[in-house]
Design a protein around this motif. Structure first.
Motif, mmCIF file in Angstrom:
data_model
loop_
_atom_site.group_PDB
_atom_site.id
_atom_site.type_symbol
_atom_site.label_atom_id
_atom_site.label_comp_id
_atom_site.label_asym_id
_atom_site.label_seq_id
_atom_site.Cartn_x
_atom_site.Cartn_y
_atom_site.Cartn_z
ATOM 1 N N UNK A 159 0.836 -1.205 0.000
ATOM 2 C CA UNK A 159 0.000 0.000 0.000
ATOM 3 C C UNK A 159 0.869 1.253 0.000
ATOM 4 N N UNK A 160 1.952 1.258 0.786
ATOM 5 C CA UNK A 160 2.876 2.411 0.777
ATOM 6 C C UNK A 160 3.424 2.632 -0.624
ATOM 7 N N UNK A 161 3.808 1.537 -1.275
ATOM 8 C CA UNK A 161 4.344 1.639 -2.632
ATOM 9 C C UNK A 161 3.285 2.212 -3.575
ATOM 10 N N UNK A 162 2.043 1.727 -3.476
ATOM 11 C CA UNK A 162 0.966 2.224 -4.340
ATOM 12 C C UNK A 162 0.708 3.713 -4.112
ATOM 13 N N UNK A 163 0.713 4.138 -2.865
ATOM 14 C CA UNK A 163 0.488 5.551 -2.553
ATOM 15 C C UNK A 163 1.591 6.403 -3.174
ATOM 16 N N UNK A 164 2.833 5.952 -3.053
ATOM 17 C CA UNK A 164 3.937 6.696 -3.664
ATOM 18 C C UNK A 164 3.798 6.763 -5.174
ATOM 19 N N UNK A 165 3.414 5.655 -5.796
ATOM 20 C CA UNK A 165 3.214 5.650 -7.247
ATOM 21 C C UNK A 165 2.111 6.639 -7.615
ATOM 22 N N UNK A 166 0.980 6.585 -6.932
ATOM 23 C CA UNK A 166 -0.143 7.469 -7.247
ATOM 24 C C UNK A 166 0.207 8.932 -7.011
ATOM 25 N N UNK A 167 0.960 9.206 -5.940
ATOM 26 C CA UNK A 167 1.309 10.579 -5.597
ATOM 27 C C UNK A 167 2.380 11.137 -6.533
ATOM 28 N N UNK A 168 3.406 10.344 -6.776
ATOM 29 C CA UNK A 168 4.527 10.798 -7.603
ATOM 30 C C UNK A 168 4.190 10.845 -9.087
ATOM 31 N N UNK A 169 3.328 9.948 -9.524
ATOM 32 C CA UNK A 169 3.015 9.832 -10.952
ATOM 33 C C UNK A 169 1.692 10.527 -11.268
ATOM 34 N N UNK A 170 1.468 11.672 -10.665
ATOM 35 C CA UNK A 170 0.223 12.410 -10.860
ATOM 36 C C UNK A 170 -0.081 12.604 -12.347
ATOM 37 N N UNK A 171 -1.248 12.197 -12.737
ATOM 38 C CA UNK A 171 -1.800 12.361 -14.090
ATOM 39 C C UNK A 171 -1.211 11.404 -15.120
ATOM 40 N N UNK A 172 -0.388 10.438 -14.683
ATOM 41 C CA UNK A 172 0.076 9.430 -15.634
ATOM 42 C C UNK A 172 -0.594 8.109 -15.298
ATOM 43 N N UNK A 173 -0.554 7.206 -16.236
ATOM 44 C CA UNK A 173 -1.159 5.899 -16.050
ATOM 45 C C UNK A 173 -1.958 5.526 -17.277
ATOM 46 N N UNK A 174 -2.798 4.535 -17.130
ATOM 47 C CA UNK A 174 -3.667 4.097 -18.211
ATOM 48 C C UNK A 174 -5.069 4.626 -17.974
ATOM 49 N N UNK A 175 -5.624 5.265 -18.988
ATOM 50 C CA UNK A 175 -6.954 5.847 -18.894
ATOM 51 C C UNK A 175 -7.947 5.016 -19.688
ATOM 52 N N UNK A 176 -9.192 5.028 -19.268
ATOM 53 C CA UNK A 176 -10.246 4.298 -19.972
ATOM 54 C C UNK A 176 -10.422 4.873 -21.374
ATOM 55 N N UNK A 177 -10.510 4.001 -22.354
ATOM 56 C CA UNK A 177 -10.794 4.399 -23.731
ATOM 57 C C UNK A 177 -12.292 4.692 -23.801
ATOM 58 N N UNK A 178 -12.642 5.957 -23.940
ATOM 59 C CA UNK A 178 -14.060 6.337 -23.909
ATOM 60 C C UNK A 178 -14.786 6.037 -25.211
ATOM 61 N N UNK A 179 -14.046 5.734 -26.268
ATOM 62 C CA UNK A 179 -14.646 5.348 -27.544
ATOM 63 C C UNK A 179 -13.966 4.083 -28.075
ATOM 64 N N UNK A 180 -14.101 2.963 -27.339
ATOM 65 C CA UNK A 180 -13.412 1.750 -27.785
ATOM 66 C C UNK A 180 -13.958 1.248 -29.120
ATOM 67 N N UNK A 181 -13.068 0.743 -29.938
ATOM 68 C CA UNK A 181 -13.450 0.241 -31.256
ATOM 69 C C UNK A 181 -13.933 -1.209 -31.186
ATOM 70 N N UNK A 182 -13.816 -1.823 -30.023
ATOM 71 C CA UNK A 182 -14.249 -3.205 -29.844
ATOM 72 C C UNK A 182 -15.425 -3.227 -28.878
ATOM 73 N N UNK A 183 -16.575 -3.654 -29.351
ATOM 74 C CA UNK A 183 -17.771 -3.704 -28.494
ATOM 75 C C UNK A 183 -17.569 -4.700 -27.360
ATOM 76 N N UNK A 184 -18.215 -4.421 -26.245
ATOM 77 C CA UNK A 184 -18.192 -5.283 -25.067
ATOM 78 C C UNK A 184 -16.812 -5.411 -24.422
ATOM 79 N N UNK A 185 -15.893 -4.499 -24.726
ATOM 80 C CA UNK A 185 -14.572 -4.506 -24.113
ATOM 81 C C UNK A 185 -14.390 -3.231 -23.300
ATOM 82 N N UNK A 186 -13.810 -3.368 -22.136
ATOM 83 C CA UNK A 186 -13.402 -2.209 -21.340
ATOM 84 C C UNK A 186 -11.904 -2.102 -21.544
#
Length: 186
Positions: free
Chosen positions: A152-179
């Motif tokens: 959990x400490x490691x995750x908090x550091x990742x979330x805090x240090x890597x502000x605004x980076x990561x993988x974001x949800x594709x709001x217009x996926x080209x494949x139906x029924x996939x998240x």
């Protein structure tokens, strides 16, 4: 745990070489036991510069402070799971923002864990009394003095240090029924 019977037809399983690996396969149908897996999720919710943590009420990890999370249900999306788990364990409504970390833990039950940064929506931290016996928002300084699980400490550091980076949800996926998730939100 040993799997000895087919999940499709109930016939006995036998060892057979499939794709160069010895696997249990049904003697009567096409069922192959590919392995035993679990998928866990965790939410990193921040409000007013503080992270949401819950104190574990049972093992594994009893007495440690962790981010809320749990395991997906068979017909539940991973986003629904993490939003449900945060609300169940901590009484907080939050919405997925992005994925910030993935942990792969190969073992008897191969575990994959996906950590999400989530946007706080509503609620006051309230433990469920089953999985968590305390809940609250804590600053980085407070967290340093608490019995927080190392992951959990490691995750908090990742979330805090890597502000605004990561993988974001594709709001217009080209494949139906996939998240789907991708590097940027555009």
């Amino acid at each position: 745990m040993s799997v000895n019977f087919c999940m499709k037809c109930g016939s006995p399983l036998e060892m057979r070489s499939i794709d160069g690996v010895e696997r249990k396969a049904c003697i009567s149908c096409d069922y192959v036991f590919w392995g035993n897996y679990s998928i866990g999720v965790g939410g990193l919710v921040m409000k007013d510069g503080k992270f949401l943590l819950v104190k574990r009420a049972h093992d594994p990890g009893k007495g440690y402070w962790t981010n809320p999370g749990g395991y997906i249900e068979q017909l539940e999306s991973i986003e629904e799971t993490v939003e449900r788990e945060v609300e169940e364990e901590a009484g907080i409504k939050a919405k997925v923002n992005r994925i910030v970390a993935i942990r792969d833990l190969p073992r008897q039950v191969h575990n994959l864990y996906v950590a999400f940064v989530m946007d706080y929506l509503d609620g006051t931290p309230t433990p469920d009394g089953i999985e968590s016996d305390e809940a609250g928002f804590y600053s980085l300084d407070e967290i340093e003095a608490m019995n927080v699980a190392p992951f959990t400490k490691w995750l908090i550091n990742v979330a805090y240090e890597e502000d605004k980076t990561g993988l974001f949800k594709d709001i217009e996926p080209k494949m139906k029924d996939h998240l789907l998730y991708k590097i940027s939100s555009t």
